[in-house]
Design an enzyme around this catalytic site. Structure first.
Site, mmCIF file in Angstrom:
data_model
loop_
_atom_site.group_PDB
_atom_site.id
_atom_site.type_symbol
_atom_site.label_atom_id
_atom_site.label_comp_id
_atom_site.label_asym_id
_atom_site.label_seq_id
_atom_site.Cartn_x
_atom_site.Cartn_y
_atom_site.Cartn_z
ATOM 1 N N ASN A 45 0.830 -1.212 0.000
ATOM 2 C CA ASN A 45 0.000 0.000 0.000
ATOM 3 C C ASN A 45 0.861 1.258 0.000
ATOM 4 O O ASN A 45 0.588 2.217 -0.736
ATOM 5 C CB ASN A 45 -0.900 0.033 1.247
ATOM 6 C CG ASN A 45 -1.943 -1.061 1.250
ATOM 7 O OD1 ASN A 45 -2.255 -1.642 0.212
ATOM 8 N ND2 ASN A 45 -2.491 -1.350 2.414
ATOM 9 N N ASN A 188 1.083 4.729 14.633
ATOM 10 C CA ASN A 188 -0.199 5.402 14.898
ATOM 11 C C ASN A 188 -0.443 5.380 16.409
ATOM 12 O O ASN A 188 0.434 4.972 17.195
ATOM 13 C CB ASN A 188 -1.332 4.771 14.078
ATOM 14 C CG ASN A 188 -1.651 3.349 14.512
ATOM 15 O OD1 ASN A 188 -1.191 2.870 15.542
ATOM 16 N ND2 ASN A 188 -2.464 2.656 13.722
ATOM 17 N N GLY A 226 -5.021 9.942 13.499
ATOM 18 C CA GLY A 226 -6.345 9.852 12.871
ATOM 19 C C GLY A 226 -6.819 11.218 12.420
ATOM 20 O O GLY A 226 -6.055 11.979 11.819
ATOM 21 N N THR A 252 -9.769 2.649 6.194
ATOM 22 C CA THR A 252 -8.806 1.561 5.962
ATOM 23 C C THR A 252 -7.649 2.089 5.109
ATOM 24 O O THR A 252 -7.876 2.687 4.063
ATOM 25 C CB THR A 252 -9.464 0.405 5.186
ATOM 26 O OG1 THR A 252 -10.785 0.259 5.641
ATOM 27 C CG2 THR A 252 -8.696 -0.883 5.351
ATOM 28 N N ASP A 256 -1.283 3.989 5.757
ATOM 29 C CA ASP A 256 -0.410 3.664 4.618
ATOM 30 C C ASP A 256 -0.377 4.824 3.622
ATOM 31 O O ASP A 256 0.681 5.121 3.042
ATOM 32 C CB ASP A 256 -0.893 2.387 3.915
ATOM 33 C CG ASP A 256 -0.751 1.166 4.810
ATOM 34 O OD1 ASP A 256 0.096 1.185 5.721
ATOM 35 O OD2 ASP A 256 -1.496 0.185 4.591
ATOM 36 N N ASN A 280 -0.910 14.480 5.323
ATOM 37 C CA ASN A 280 -2.220 14.591 5.982
ATOM 38 C C ASN A 280 -3.316 14.835 4.938
ATOM 39 O O ASN A 280 -4.387 14.229 4.996
ATOM 40 C CB ASN A 280 -2.259 15.800 6.931
ATOM 41 C CG ASN A 280 -1.701 15.514 8.309
ATOM 42 O OD1 ASN A 280 -1.533 14.364 8.704
ATOM 43 N ND2 ASN A 280 -1.414 16.562 9.046
#
Ligand code: ADP
Length: 304
Positions: A45, A188, A226, A252, A256, A280
């Site tokens: 990914n 993360n 997030g 999802t 990556d 971002n």
């Protein structure tokens, strides 16, 4: 200007997603409503993200000698990867992730079978060291054996190639060398919590946890947060880089998208905080679409 060069040493998987009205019970056979296949694996990914932005990507990965391996190779060829570093084995299947999705709630159950990914060895990487030393950035994750990742990071470090380590999926223990060899250590929130044993609910907590990771030897730490964006922590201080506010429909692969974009913009010469800002933005675009690689925008789709 030559294209930014990135080498990714990591996993390739095929996601096999079955949707059903609910998840089956033990021993039960259910009729599903939909099936979808997708290319996945964190390494894959991140490599695909960087390639979609325009990077020249060398991917060191191992596939099974099966139909999934052939399809994966075709995907890499279509994306223009240098595929001479894509290895095959008849000893194991291509990595697969059969996923059941409860269509009513979106809950899922997943079995990841690493297969050929587990057979990517340090010797495989050492035999392809040129792919790393000729890149500006080498990117690693934790879906291939740790010794293989360390071999890649060592080669990168010795050659002065910037090393990015994304310690995903989350596990609690990493040897000191994994931190010491990472110019950028990029977990993360849940990975950070597991590695440090500390909560990262607030920015102060995230900073404190990042300092623990720096103390273990990481050059710089970027924690992805997030919807809150990402946080850079170095010996000099901390900088929060907020993400654009968007309506997320499928997160999802957001991490990556972030790591692959970060690698691309750094290889293209952007300062670190600028690269985080762009990463971002791109990850925020990806969460507004379904799928993983299919949700990653290409350079042509980016706002100017
Ligand atoms: P992971 O996918 O590994 O759990 P995160 O959830 O931290 O990683 O997301 C990675 C990056 O994706 C974030 O740093 C941010 O840039 C972007 N992102 C994730 N979720 C959202 C969201 N809801 N809105 C905007 N950006 C998001």
């Amino acid at each position: 200007m030559s294209r930014p060069k990135i080498c990714v040493v990591g996993a390739s998987n095929i996601d096999l997603v079955s949707y059903a009205p609910r998840l089956p019970k033990l021993g039960e056979t259910l009729t599903g409503t939909r099936f979808q296949m997708g290319f996945g694996g964190k390494g894959a990914n991140q490599a695909v993200m960087a390639a979609k932005l325009g990077a020249e990507v060398a991917m060191i990965t191992k596939l099974g000698d099966d139909i999934f391996g052939k399809d994966t190779l075709k995907n890499y060829e279509t994306l223009g990867f240098a595929t001479s570093h894509v290895l095959f084995t008849s000893e194991a299947s291509t990595g697969v992730a059969p996923i059941w999705v409860d269509g009513a709630t979106g809950n899922n159950a997943i079995i990841v079978v690493p297969g050929a990914n587990d057979l990517l060895t340090p010797a495989d990487v050492e035999a392809r060291r040129d792919a790393i030393t000729q890149a500006q950035i080498v990117v690693c994750q934790w879906e291939v054996p740790l010794e293989t990742t360390l071999a890649a990071l060592r080669i990168g470090r010795a050659a002065g190639v910037t090393t990015i380590f994304n310690p995903a999926p989350a596990r609690a223990q990493l040897p000191p060398e994994a931190y010491q060899l990472s110019d950028i250590f990029c977990p993360n929130e849940s990975e950070t919590e597991l590695l440090t044993g500390q909560p990262v609910a607030t920015q102060e907590q995230a900073e404190a946890a990042a300092h623990m990771l720096l103390a273990r030897g990481a050059g710089r730490v970027i924690i992805t947060l997030g919807e809150r964006g990402s946080l850079l922590v170095t010996a000099e201080g901390a900088q929060h880089v907020p993400a654009p506010q968007v309506k997320a429909i499928d997160t999802t692969g957001a991490g990556d998208a972030f790591v692959g974009s970060l690698a691309y913009f750094l290889a293209a010469g952007a300062p670190l905080v600028d690269a985080m800002q762009r990463a971002n933005q791109i990850a925020a675009l990806s969460v507004q679409r379904t799928g993983t690689q299919s949700s990653f925008p290409s350079a042509a789709e980016l706002p100017p």
